[in-house]
Motif scaffolding. Structure first.
Motif, PDB file in Angstrom:
ATOM      1  N   GLY A 284       0.803  -1.208   0.000  1.00 51.55           N
ATOM      2  CA  GLY A 284       0.000   0.000   0.000  1.00 51.55           C
ATOM      3  C   GLY A 284       0.840   1.264   0.000  1.00 51.55           C
ATOM      4  N   VAL A 285       1.959   1.221   0.723  1.00 51.85           N
ATOM      5  CA  VAL A 285       2.868   2.378   0.762  1.00 51.85           C
ATOM      6  C   VAL A 285       3.476   2.607  -0.618  1.00 51.85           C
ATOM      7  N   GLU A 286       3.933   1.524  -1.241  1.00 52.16           N
ATOM      8  CA  GLU A 286       4.535   1.636  -2.575  1.00 52.16           C
ATOM      9  C   GLU A 286       3.527   2.177  -3.587  1.00 52.16           C
ATOM     10  N   ALA A 287       2.294   1.656  -3.522  1.00 49.05           N
ATOM     11  CA  ALA A 287       1.261   2.111  -4.445  1.00 49.05           C
ATOM     12  C   ALA A 287       0.946   3.587  -4.234  1.00 49.05           C
ATOM     13  N   GLN A 288       0.856   4.013  -2.970  1.00 55.00           N
ATOM     14  CA  GLN A 288       0.535   5.408  -2.699  1.00 55.00           C
ATOM     15  C   GLN A 288       1.616   6.355  -3.214  1.00 55.00           C
ATOM     16  N   VAL A 289       2.865   5.991  -2.988  1.00 60.10           N
ATOM     17  CA  VAL A 289       3.962   6.828  -3.488  1.00 60.10           C
ATOM     18  C   VAL A 289       3.932   6.889  -5.011  1.00 60.10           C
ATOM     19  N   ALA A 290       3.700   5.746  -5.660  1.00 59.10           N
ATOM     20  CA  ALA A 290       3.681   5.699  -7.118  1.00 59.10           C
ATOM     21  C   ALA A 290       2.536   6.534  -7.685  1.00 59.10           C
ATOM     22  N   LEU A 291       1.343   6.442  -7.081  1.00 55.64           N
ATOM     23  CA  LEU A 291       0.220   7.250  -7.537  1.00 55.64           C
ATOM     24  C   LEU A 291       0.527   8.739  -7.405  1.00 55.64           C
ATOM     25  N   ALA A 292       1.081   9.128  -6.267  1.00 54.02           N
ATOM     26  CA  ALA A 292       1.388  10.543  -6.039  1.00 54.02           C
ATOM     27  C   ALA A 292       2.473  11.041  -6.987  1.00 54.02           C
TER      28      ALA A 292
END
Length: 318
Positions: A284-292
């Motif tokens: 979830g952390v990786e996905a959030q950083v990538a989306l941002a």
């Protein structure tokens, strides 16, 4: 072939996210999307489908979850409007949430018998049509103008056959994914005719049976987390479900896809983009950083990350 239906499997309870997943379904966990708006994961996945031309979506859920999903969508929309009165972005997001909730159909997986069984539960919704299949805990970022799902649908439509999205994956990660052996097509360097699929292989088995000519050393073709499948897959899944045929303790979609490859034309597309598995540690952390990093808040998230690293370094004992 026309692909206008999508199935999203979201019946898993999310053991890795417990106890949060015991209160809120993991597909309703919030993330800030590329447009800067906070959305439930399910909305981001649904928008991947809708933005790729899909018209109808079925979500496979556990018993009792349909009402929970619908209530959460409505509550979130109402809370947005109450907290941000007269804010256009909040009103727009609330409207999208309510419209999406009305467009969703739900199918219930009465017992957790595996991914193949979850897909089988959507058979009445799909009927005799080809369909897009997405995971309820995977997010995607395309590396081109078309969404990842659109890339897949375009190939399936052009070739009139089932297509699975794949990505070259390093050897130490293949235990997380279905892994494909196949032959690269002469006219397309990114398309493969599928010969065999093994669910979550170990490196020794992969080296013996799953090497694909043309890939970098130590890399294998692993499922990307989305497929366009023909209705033939339900004939095969029905045989597996009725016979309670299990692999690795559950009814696997991989078993059905291997049979599909023997019955009809079935291709793999090396998709231009990245997948993010929310079900793994820090996913979830990786996905959030990538989306941002790929959205309107790119500069802000860069500043936040740099400041956080600097602050941690300053506080670390020397």
């Amino acid at each position: 072939m026309q692909v206008s239906k999508a199935v999203i499997t979201a019946a898993g309870r999310g053991a890795r996210q417990y106890p949060a997943s015991d209160t809120v379904q993991k597909a309703m966990s919030p993330l800030v999307d590329r447009d800067g708006l906070t959305k439930p994961v399910l909305q981001i996945i649904a928008e991947e489908a809708l933005g790729s031309g899909i018209e109808q979506i079925c979500v496979v859920v556990a018993p009792g979850d349909e009402s929970a999903y619908r209530d959460q969508f409505r509550t979130y929309a109402n809370n947005l409007r109450a907290a941000y009165r007269h804010a256009k972005w909040a009103d727009d997001q609330a409207r999208k949430l309510l419209e999406l909730e009305q467009r969703l159909t739900f199918a219930v997986q009465a017992e957790p018998k595996g991914y193949g069984h979850a897909v089988w539960c959507a058979r009445e919704f799909v009927g005799g049509d080809s369909f897009l299949l997405l995971l309820g805990d995977h997010l995607y970022l395309s590396a081109e103008d078309r969404r990842c799902a659109r890339q897949l649908i375009d190939l399936a439509t052009a070739e009139d056959c089932a297509v699975s999205a794949v990505q070259a994956t390093r050897e130490h990660l293949i235990h997380q994914y279905g892994t494909v052996a196949g032959r690269r097509l002469a006219q397309r360097s990114d398309v493969y005719a599928i010969d065999e699929i093994v669910e979550k292989p170990n490196p020794t088995l992969a080296e013996l049976r799953l090497q694909v000519p043309g890939l970098r050393a130590g890399h294998y073709l692993c499922f990307f987390g989305m497929h366009v499948l023909t209705p033939t897959v339900f004939e095969i899944l029905d045989e597996l479900v009725q016979g309670d045929v299990r692999e690795l303790g559950s009814i696997q979609l991989t078993s059905a896809l291997n049979a599909l490859a023997r019955r009809e034309k079935y291709l793999a597309l090396e998709t231009k983009g990245s997948r993010f598995n929310l079900g793994v540690k820090y996913g979830g952390v990786e996905a959030q950083v990538a989306l941002a990093m790929s959205g309107v808040d790119r500069e802000q998230i860069l500043a936040v990350l740099l400041e956080a690293v600097a602050r941690i370094e300053r506080a670390s004992p020397r």
